[in-house]
Motif scaffolding. Structure first.
Motif, short mmCIF file in Angstrom:
data_model
loop_
_atom_site.label_atom_id
_atom_site.label_comp_id
_atom_site.label_asym_id
_atom_site.label_seq_id
_atom_site.Cartn_x
_atom_site.Cartn_y
_atom_site.Cartn_z
N LEU A 40 0.80 -1.22 0.00
CA LEU A 40 0.00 0.00 0.00
C LEU A 40 0.83 1.27 0.00
O LEU A 40 0.27 2.35 -0.14
CB LEU A 40 -0.94 0.00 1.22
CG LEU A 40 -2.07 -1.03 1.19
CD1 LEU A 40 -2.86 -0.99 2.47
CD2 LEU A 40 -2.97 -0.81 -0.02
N ASP A 41 2.12 1.17 0.19
CA ASP A 41 2.96 2.37 0.12
C ASP A 41 4.08 2.13 -0.89
O ASP A 41 4.22 1.07 -1.46
CB ASP A 41 3.53 2.73 1.50
CG ASP A 41 4.29 1.57 2.14
OD1 ASP A 41 4.68 0.65 1.40
OD2 ASP A 41 4.47 1.58 3.37
N ASN A 42 4.88 3.14 -1.09
CA ASN A 42 5.95 3.04 -2.08
C ASN A 42 7.15 2.25 -1.59
O ASN A 42 8.00 1.87 -2.39
CB ASN A 42 6.41 4.45 -2.50
CG ASN A 42 5.34 5.16 -3.33
OD1 ASN A 42 4.67 4.53 -4.13
ND2 ASN A 42 5.19 6.46 -3.12
N HIS A 96 7.36 2.01 -15.16
CA HIS A 96 5.92 2.26 -15.14
C HIS A 96 5.18 1.37 -16.12
O HIS A 96 4.08 0.90 -15.83
CB HIS A 96 5.66 3.73 -15.48
CG HIS A 96 4.19 4.06 -15.56
ND1 HIS A 96 3.39 4.18 -14.44
CD2 HIS A 96 3.38 4.28 -16.64
CE1 HIS A 96 2.15 4.48 -14.82
NE2 HIS A 96 2.12 4.55 -16.14
N GLN A 148 -7.12 2.15 -11.33
CA GLN A 148 -6.68 3.48 -10.89
C GLN A 148 -5.26 3.40 -10.29
O GLN A 148 -4.87 2.38 -9.74
CB GLN A 148 -7.68 4.06 -9.90
CG GLN A 148 -7.99 3.18 -8.70
CD GLN A 148 -7.00 3.37 -7.59
OE1 GLN A 148 -6.50 4.48 -7.39
NE2 GLN A 148 -6.70 2.31 -6.86
N PRO A 149 -4.47 4.45 -10.41
CA PRO A 149 -3.05 4.39 -10.01
C PRO A 149 -2.81 4.49 -8.50
O PRO A 149 -1.73 4.12 -8.04
CB PRO A 149 -2.44 5.60 -10.73
CG PRO A 149 -3.57 6.56 -10.86
CD PRO A 149 -4.80 5.73 -11.06
N TYR A 150 -3.76 4.97 -7.75
CA TYR A 150 -3.55 5.16 -6.31
C TYR A 150 -3.46 3.80 -5.62
O TYR A 150 -4.21 2.88 -5.96
CB TYR A 150 -4.71 5.98 -5.73
CG TYR A 150 -4.59 6.27 -4.26
CD1 TYR A 150 -3.80 7.32 -3.81
CD2 TYR A 150 -5.25 5.48 -3.33
CE1 TYR A 150 -3.69 7.58 -2.46
CE2 TYR A 150 -5.15 5.74 -1.98
CZ TYR A 150 -4.36 6.79 -1.54
OH TYR A 150 -4.24 7.04 -0.20
N PRO A 151 -2.58 3.59 -4.61
CA PRO A 151 -1.65 4.57 -4.03
C PRO A 151 -0.21 4.42 -4.51
O PRO A 151 0.65 5.19 -4.11
CB PRO A 151 -1.74 4.25 -2.54
CG PRO A 151 -1.93 2.77 -2.52
CD PRO A 151 -2.73 2.42 -3.74
N THR A 152 0.12 3.39 -5.32
CA THR A 152 1.52 3.13 -5.64
C THR A 152 1.83 3.30 -7.12
O THR A 152 2.92 2.92 -7.55
CB THR A 152 1.89 1.69 -5.23
OG1 THR A 152 1.07 0.77 -5.96
CG2 THR A 152 1.71 1.48 -3.75
N HIS A 153 0.89 3.87 -7.89
CA HIS A 153 1.09 4.04 -9.33
C HIS A 153 1.46 2.71 -9.99
O HIS A 153 2.43 2.61 -10.73
CB HIS A 153 2.16 5.10 -9.61
CG HIS A 153 1.77 6.48 -9.16
ND1 HIS A 153 0.92 7.28 -9.89
CD2 HIS A 153 2.06 7.16 -8.02
CE1 HIS A 153 0.74 8.43 -9.24
NE2 HIS A 153 1.42 8.38 -8.10
N TYR A 154 0.67 1.68 -9.68
CA TYR A 154 0.71 0.35 -10.30
C TYR A 154 1.91 -0.50 -9.88
O TYR A 154 2.03 -1.64 -10.34
CB TYR A 154 0.70 0.46 -11.83
CG TYR A 154 -0.44 1.27 -12.37
CD1 TYR A 154 -1.74 0.83 -12.27
CD2 TYR A 154 -0.21 2.51 -12.96
CE1 TYR A 154 -2.80 1.59 -12.75
CE2 TYR A 154 -1.26 3.27 -13.46
CZ TYR A 154 -2.54 2.81 -13.35
OH TYR A 154 -3.58 3.57 -13.83
#
Length: 490
Positions: A40-42, A96, A148-154
């Motif tokens: 859920l985080d980067n 990405h 959708q990209p949230y929260p880690t941009h895929y």
């Protein structure tokens, strides 16, 4: 999938291991939560690159051994190998683009499955259709989460999928393990179709006659024509159409075929055992299957119930109609369970095109006959080896998806055919791909060495023959020379 595992391993095997399943479910749920929360985080601690490497190696290994499969098994291994390699390459591509493409693929799969489940549940209206709609809505929400990209941009796509899979798989294990101690029938089967008490395993002479290793019986292919086996007969919609069918991909394979006169053919399915049991449910009077009435009779409601009849035997049905299009034969089944299922099921002759038709009848009968089949393959079903081998078989996942789709839509001859083929690979397991490839390689080496010996022996014989011919020619020439010499006077 957990319900299908219950059917194939049986209550006797699983009841003794309910504590292990409980702990396994807890561990799976906890591990899934850890993996999902971590994504859920980067700052993702999940080992993405090692996982992708393992996935790629597994995909390549599956493609290597795919040629050792038989029929649909080969195709399934090829699909699995290509899917694993594609997913691994997208993960290794990183950045990405790779994660974005992978996320779009997963999101599209969830969206398509959710929409299909909602539409089919609304049309068919089976007993638990509202629950199926709720599950379909949840799948659409999961698809939106992947889109959708949230929260880690895929970047967290892979951990999300693994985490969700571990959570739901562990939850199913917890639900089933909590009931195992008090079971009087197999939870994977419908209560109305389940046997009231476990029957003795069908292993005494059938598995010993099949040969194989002391612990595990494997078969290299389907049963032979004269071999003792259960037979599933399927009349496909196209093969049983009265006139020439208009080809519609997937639709005429799994739902119905329409001929040039507009008559709809849904196909048929039946089950036959060597003990004389023949299960074939058919409406007592022909149902109007014109296009404008077909949508109405698809609903699994009581007003669509009609009187049905069971056909006496395959020969009678084939003469009255036509021979079955495809047959699937299975060695490892329990005739006693099948007999008790048939005695209970035949008391009700109700026919419904959606929830109680020929295909659903055959599928329920097949599940009753194969209850505990995977555990019966092992002569002494002790330990966890049957469970692990079953979970590692790709056909289990295919059969589970077919069963899920049929339960939320309707059993059709096409789905029953694929289901029977997948279950045949689980009840009559084939050698693993690596074992088959090893045997093929050793066999090829032996054949090459034999060919070399034969070639060397032939060459040696040819050389010996040439030498003998030359010697004979020399002797003949000397004799001729002697006979041509002029004789002197005595």
């Amino acid at each position: 999938m957990a319900r299908l595992v219950m059917i194939l391993l049986g209550v006797d095997y699983l009841r003794a291991r309910w504590r292990g399943l409980l702990w396994l479910g807890c561990a799976s749920v906890l591990l899934g939560l850890v993996v999902f929360v971590d994504a859920l985080d980067n700052a993702i601690y999940f080992p993405m690159t090692p996982f992708a490497v393992v996935l790629l190696l597994e995909g390549l290994a599956t493609l290597v051994v795919a040629r050792s499969g038989i029929g649909g098994q080969r195709t399934l291994r090829q699909v699995k190998g290509v899917s694993f390699c594609l997913a691994a390459l997208l993960i290794l591509a990183g950045h990405h683009h790779g994660h974005f493409v992978l996320s779009m693929i997963f999101g599209t799969l969830f969206l398509a499955d959710g929409l299909l489940q909602i539409v089919s549940a609304r049309v068919v209206r089976f007993r638990t259709w509202r629950l199926a709609v709720a599950v379909g809505v949840f799948e659409i929400l999961v698809a939106i989460f992947f889109y959708q990209p949230y929260p880690t941009h895929y970047v967290g796509t892979v951990p999300y999928c693994l985490g969700l899979g571990l959570i739901f798989g562990g939850w199913n294990l917890l639900l089933l393990a909590s009931r195992l101690r008090r079971l009087d029938h197999n939870p994977g089967m419908d209560p109305a179709d389940a046997s009231p008490a476990p029957a003795p395993a069908y292993t005494a002479h059938a598995l010993h006659a099949a040969g194989g290793a002391p612990e595990l019986t494997l078969w290299d292919g389907p049963p032979g024509p004269g071999e003792h086996a259960l037979t599933v007969h399927v009349w496909t919609p196209v093969g049983s159409a009265r006139g020439e069918a208009r080809r519609q991909p997937l639709v005429d394979r799994y739902i119905a075929a329409v001929d040039r006169d507009g008559v709809i053919s849904t196909g048929h399915a039946a089950l036959e055992s060597p003990e004389g049991i023949y299960i074939s449910l058919y409406p007592a009077e022909e149902i109007d299957r014109s296009p404008h009435e077909f949508t109405r009779i698809l609903r699994a409601t009581r007003e669509n119930d009609v009187a049905g009849k069971f056909q006496p035997d395959y020969e009678t049905e084939a003469r009255a109609w036509c021979p079955s299009t495809v047959q699937v034969r299975i060695r490892n089944y329990d005739p006693e369970r099948l007999r008790r299922f048939w005695e209970a099921y035949r008391q009700d002759t109700t026919y419904n095109l959606t929830y109680r038709n020929c295909s659903s009848t055959v599928s329920h009968a097949l599940e009753a006959a194969l209850e505990g089949a995977s555990a019966r393959v092992w002569r002494q079903a002790r330990g966890w080896r049957p469970l692990w081998r079953l979970l590692a078989t790709p056909e289990l996942w295919v059969a589970a998806q077919i069963r899920k789709r049929a339960k939320t839509m309707a059993w059709t001859p096409g789905l029953t055919l694929d289901y029977a083929r997948a279950l045949s690979m689980l009840a009559d397991p084939r050698p693993s791909g690596w074992a088959s490839m090893t045997r093929m390689a050793l066999g090829q080496m032996r054949r090459q060495r034999q060919d070399w010996r034969e070639a060397a022996h032939t060459a040696q014989g040819a050389d010996a023959g040439a030498g003998e011919g030359a010697a004979a020619g020399t002797v003949a020439g000397a004799a001729n020379a002697g006979s041509a010499r002029p004789r002197g006077n005595d």
